[in-house]
Write an enzyme that holds these catalytic residues in place. Sequence first.
Site, PDB file in Angstrom:
ATOM      1  N   ASP A  95     -13.196  28.431   3.016  1.00  0.00           N
ATOM      2  CA  ASP A  95     -13.889  27.548   3.941  1.00  0.00           C
ATOM      3  C   ASP A  95     -13.603  28.051   5.367  1.00  0.00           C
ATOM      4  OD1 ASP A  95     -15.135  25.350   5.048  1.00  0.00           O
ATOM      5  OD2 ASP A  95     -13.614  23.906   4.490  1.00  0.00           O
ATOM      6  N   ARG A 157     -12.771  18.903 -12.047  1.00  0.00           N
ATOM      7  CA  ARG A 157     -12.464  20.329 -12.158  1.00  0.00           C
ATOM      8  C   ARG A 157     -13.065  20.927 -13.430  1.00  0.00           C
ATOM      9  NH1 ARG A 157      -8.513  21.667  -8.390  1.00  0.00           N
ATOM     10  NH2 ARG A 157      -6.881  20.144  -7.978  1.00  0.00           N
TER      11      ARG A 157
END
Length: 188
Positions: A95, A157
Site C-alpha cells: 500500500d 482470509r
Amino acid sequence: MSVLYSASVIRTRVRELGEAIARDYAGREPILIGLLKGGVMFLADLFRAVQGHLRIDFMSISPYGPEGTGVVRIMKDLDLDIMGQDVIVVEDIVDTGLTLSYLLSVLQARQPASVEVCALLDKSVRRIAPLEIRYRGFDCPDQFVVGYGLDYGQRYRNLPFILSIPNPAALADDPGLLLPYLDRVGRT
Ligand code: 5GP
C-alpha cells in the site's frame, strides 16, 4: 461490493509469476519469505508454481513506533540465515510501502546476496516509500480489499477470490454483512 480478482484470474497470474521466478533463478535456490498472516495463501500457491529448487521461511511482524514510519516489531523471525542467499519477500499487498521498505532495510542488514519483492497486489497510487517490486501480480485500484489471505478484523482470509469493499467500516458494525453476497456469488 464486487469480485475484483476471481479465483481463476488469480490462479493464472500466480502461475505466470511462478514461471518468471523459475526462469530468473534457474540454477539458484532462492528463499521465499512469507509474511504472516496475509501472505500465506499467496505464498502457498506461488511456491507450487515455481519449478526448481527453493526454500521458504516465514516472518511475522506488527506495526510499532509512530504511525507513518513503517517501523515494525518482529514477532516471529526467520529460522534460516539469509547471509549470502537470494531472497524473495512475498507480500499480499503493498500500500504505502512503508512497512515493506522498513522490513527490506532489516533484511539488507543481514547481507543476503540479493533481495527482491513479489507482491500479489500493488496499490501503486498510494505509494509513499519508493520501492521496486520485481514481481507484481496486479496493479490494484485504491480500494479496500479482502480475501485470498487478506482480512478485515481477521475474517475473510479464506475466500479464494479478492473482493473490493466500498465501505469497510460497515463490516465493523455487522461482521456478517458479506455472507449473503458470498452465498450468491459462490466460493469458486
Ligand atoms: P503499507 O505499509 O504498504 O501501507 O501496508 C501494507 C499492509 O497494509 C498490508 O500488508 C496489509 O496488511 C495492509 N493493507 C493495505 N491495504 C489493504 C487492503 O486493501 N486490505 C487489507 N485487508 N489490508 C490492507
